[in-house]
Structure formats: C-alpha cells, structure tokens
Design a protein around this motif. Structure first.
Motif, PDB file in Angstrom:
ATOM      1  N   PHE A 120       0.876  -1.174   0.000  1.00  0.00           N
ATOM      2  CA  PHE A 120       0.000   0.000   0.000  1.00  0.00           C
ATOM      3  C   PHE A 120       0.915   1.227   0.000  1.00  0.00           C
ATOM      4  O   PHE A 120       0.997   1.992   0.971  1.00  0.00           O
ATOM      5  CB  PHE A 120      -0.937  -0.009   1.205  1.00  0.00           C
ATOM      6  N   GLN A 121       1.600   1.395  -1.126  1.00  0.00           N
ATOM      7  CA  GLN A 121       2.676   2.378  -1.232  1.00  0.00           C
ATOM      8  C   GLN A 121       2.201   3.812  -1.065  1.00  0.00           C
ATOM      9  O   GLN A 121       2.981   4.684  -0.662  1.00  0.00           O
ATOM     10  CB  GLN A 121       3.410   2.219  -2.566  1.00  0.00           C
ATOM     11  N   ASN A 122       0.921   4.072  -1.340  1.00  0.00           N
ATOM     12  CA  ASN A 122       0.453   5.457  -1.258  1.00  0.00           C
ATOM     13  C   ASN A 122       0.439   6.003   0.162  1.00  0.00           C
ATOM     14  O   ASN A 122       0.362   7.221   0.358  1.00  0.00           O
ATOM     15  CB  ASN A 122      -0.922   5.595  -1.895  1.00  0.00           C
ATOM     16  N   LEU A 187      -6.319   4.569   2.182  1.00  0.00           N
ATOM     17  CA  LEU A 187      -5.945   5.855   2.773  1.00  0.00           C
ATOM     18  C   LEU A 187      -7.076   6.423   3.620  1.00  0.00           C
ATOM     19  O   LEU A 187      -6.830   6.983   4.702  1.00  0.00           O
ATOM     20  CB  LEU A 187      -5.566   6.857   1.675  1.00  0.00           C
ATOM     21  N   ILE A 188      -8.309   6.272   3.163  1.00  0.00           N
ATOM     22  CA  ILE A 188      -9.444   6.790   3.925  1.00  0.00           C
ATOM     23  C   ILE A 188      -9.522   6.118   5.286  1.00  0.00           C
ATOM     24  O   ILE A 188      -9.693   6.787   6.321  1.00  0.00           O
ATOM     25  CB  ILE A 188     -10.755   6.608   3.132  1.00  0.00           C
ATOM     26  N   GLN A 189      -9.387   4.783   5.333  1.00  0.00           N
ATOM     27  CA  GLN A 189      -9.478   4.110   6.636  1.00  0.00           C
ATOM     28  C   GLN A 189      -8.212   4.331   7.467  1.00  0.00           C
ATOM     29  O   GLN A 189      -8.277   4.394   8.687  1.00  0.00           O
ATOM     30  CB  GLN A 189      -9.788   2.611   6.458  1.00  0.00           C
ATOM     31  N   TRP A 190      -7.057   4.486   6.824  1.00  0.00           N
ATOM     32  CA  TRP A 190      -5.792   4.725   7.539  1.00  0.00           C
ATOM     33  C   TRP A 190      -5.814   6.091   8.219  1.00  0.00           C
ATOM     34  O   TRP A 190      -5.347   6.248   9.349  1.00  0.00           O
ATOM     35  CB  TRP A 190      -4.639   4.627   6.543  1.00  0.00           C
ATOM     36  N   LEU A 191      -6.385   7.071   7.538  1.00  0.00           N
ATOM     37  CA  LEU A 191      -6.461   8.423   8.085  1.00  0.00           C
ATOM     38  C   LEU A 191      -7.679   8.606   8.987  1.00  0.00           C
ATOM     39  O   LEU A 191      -7.623   9.327   9.988  1.00  0.00           O
ATOM     40  CB  LEU A 191      -6.522   9.445   6.940  1.00  0.00           C
TER      41      LEU A 191
END
Length: 330
Positions: A120-122, A187-191
């Motif tokens: 998940f490089q982004n 990214l949405i769940q990570w943030l």
C-alpha cells in the motif's frame, strides 16, 4: 546482501524490479513467469535466472525475499509457499481476495520466521504523510470528515479482454474496488481511524458485456471517533484523472488535487503544502509515488529485525471493508 526473487513479470513488476536494483542491500537472483518468452526477456535484461515454475524457484534458489506481482487469485498459495520456506514476502495488493483466504496466510505467517509486507505504497507518499501528521497532531482540531474520489478509465477491450483473469470474481476477487479503488479506500481508513459502521453499493454500469465484477462503487463510513467518510470511484470515465481527497477538521480543511496537497487559509484560499511527483514521474502517477520507499522500508525492517512496514493486519483492513459490502448483498 538480501537475495531477491520476483514472481509475475507483468506491468507492475517493472516498478518492483527498478526498486530492487536501486537498493544497495538487495541482489536480484531470479524472476519467474509462466510465459517463457516474457520471463526470458526480463531475466536477460536483469542478468538473473529465469523460471516458469514459482515453486521450483522458491525451492531451488536460496532466497531471502520474494516479490509477488501475479494475478490476485495466485497470491494466497504463493505467499503460503514462500512463508513455509521462511522466505520474506513483498506482495502487491490485494494481499488476498477475501478474509476467508487470509486464514491460510495468517496460519503460515504464525509458523514462519519470515515477514510479510503489503504494497500500500500510497501511505508513504509525501502528501499522505502530511495528511497523517495533521490527523495525529490535531493542529486543525479533530477530523470530522474525509472523502475520496477516483475516476479512472479501463477500456474493456484493451484492459479486461487482454488478461483472462481480470473481470471475474474467481480470479480477480472483485473489480474496481479490489483492484483500482483499494489504494484510496486504504488511505481513507488509515487516516479516518477505526470504523464503526459502513454502507455502500457497487454495480457494473458500463462494462456489463465484458465483466461480471463492478466497475463503479460508492461507500458511506462512520468512524468510531465520530468522523464521517465518503468514497466514490469508477473505471468507466473517459480517462485517468488524478485522485481527489478532502479532510475536514474542526478548524480547517486539507485538499488533495493533481498530486498536490493544499490547506485552506482564513480567506478560504488554498495554499500549497506538499507534492507527490517530480515532473518526470507523472506518466503512471495513478500507481502512486512510493513503491521504492515501501520496498526500502521492508528491506530495512528485515535487516534490522523491526516491524516498521505495512504488515498483513494492515493489508487486510480494506479487504474486510470489501467483504462487508459483498456479504451485505448475499
């Protein structure tokens, strides 16, 4: 020096091979693909051995790390095999096609001395790291909303018809959500943080005659911290447009557009904060800017024996979201 192998010599392997060759602690030993002409060409260019049987490569080469860049339905068996031989694994997303498949991987990992990283490089893009810093430090107050939009183009003849594994649940595990939208959803769940509840829908709006999986999806998320999330994405647009994201805080707004991150000032103008891509990187910018960083971090974690990389648990968070959506429709 880490001895490295790679399985699957398709498009994404080019980025992995470049990252391997640029890392001073890695040596590419072998590559594998079922297409003999393809793997022979890559092996010639990379000055390494060629295999058409991945199990043979894993068993015969004394590898420290293997990169898995194959179609989704092959990930589970290849990861389990590598881990059984205590070979560290870097796998392209999705790590597996569903949570049921993950059980075999989790069991293999628990019995292995090797590590497993998911690309998940982004998450390591410069803009993503700045967004995460604003979330963690609370500079603008609590996060109250986050949204992401992905409008890309996958021409059915050029994309789906050229590879028989794409577009089928049995081999791709889904469509837009598991293949293209998964990075932005991650990214949405990570943030956003831990999810309390979600609801959504997915459908095949444009490519019904070509694929059985979805080309379009929308999701509504409520996070445990009270923030709300929205996601929309499709493969049916006219071209690949840059991903857009927005993070709404109690006292401000971050906006991600065209690979750049902006902050809204007191005059409601957007002020530049950070950029992901150098001018010469924009050709395949929708892949993200940070494969090299992700792979370097994993190699360092292997050498230093740390856990500072994107592990299986992190890689499964978006898979759990997709499973929840699909199970809702059963």
């Amino acid at each position: 020096m880490l001895k490295v192998g790679l399985i699957g010599c398709g498009n994404i392997s080019v980025i992995h091979l470049e990252a391997i060759n640029k890392n001073a602690d890695a040596l590419l030993v072998s590559v594998c693909d079922i297409k003999n002409d393809v793997v022979s060409k890559v092996a010639n260019e990379m000055n390494c051995k060629a295999y058409t049987d991945y199990a043979e490569m894993l068993e015969h080469e004394d590898l420290d790390v293997v990169h898995i860049c194959t179609p989704h339905y092959l990930h589970k068996e290849m990861i389990v095999k590598a881990l059984s031989l205590n070979i560290h694994v870097v796998t392209e997303k999705p790590v597996v096609m569903n949570i049921e498949e993950s059980k075999a991987v989790q069991a293999a990992l628990s019995q292995s001395t090797a590590k497993l990283a998911v690309t998940f490089q982004n998450r390591l893009n410069p803009t993503s790291l700045v967004m995460r810093r604003y979330v963690d430090e609370g500079t603008l107050g609590d996060l109250i909303g986050i949204k992401g939009f992905v409008t890309w183009c996958r021409e059915p003849i050029q994309y789906y018809a050229e590879s028989d594994w794409r577009g089928q649940y049995a081999t791709e595990g889904g469509g837009f959500l598991i293949n293209q939208g998964i990075h932005t959803l991650d990214l949405i769940q990570w943030l956003g943080g831990e999810i309390r509840t979600l609801n959504g829908s997915y459908s095949t709006k444009a490519f019904q005659q070509y694929i059985e999986v979805e080309d379009t999806a929308e999701i509504y998320i409520e996070f445990k911290n009270g923030a709300k999330g929205l996601f929309y994405g499709t493969n049916a647009y006219s071209t690949n447009t840059p991903v857009e994201m927005e993070l709404m805080f109690q006292n401000g707004l971050l906006k991600y557009m065209n690979g750049k991150l902006y902050i809204e000032d007191e005059n409601k103008d957007f002020v530049f904060l950070e950029e992901d891509f150098a001018p010469d990187q924009r050709g395949m910018s929708y892949w993200g800017a940070s494969h090299q960083k992700t792979i370097n971090a994993f190699y360092k974690a292997i050498i230093d024996n740390t856990s500072d990389y994107i592990n299986l648990d992190e890689g499964l968070k978006t898979i759990a979201i997709l499973d929840q959506l699909r199970n809702k429709d059963k």
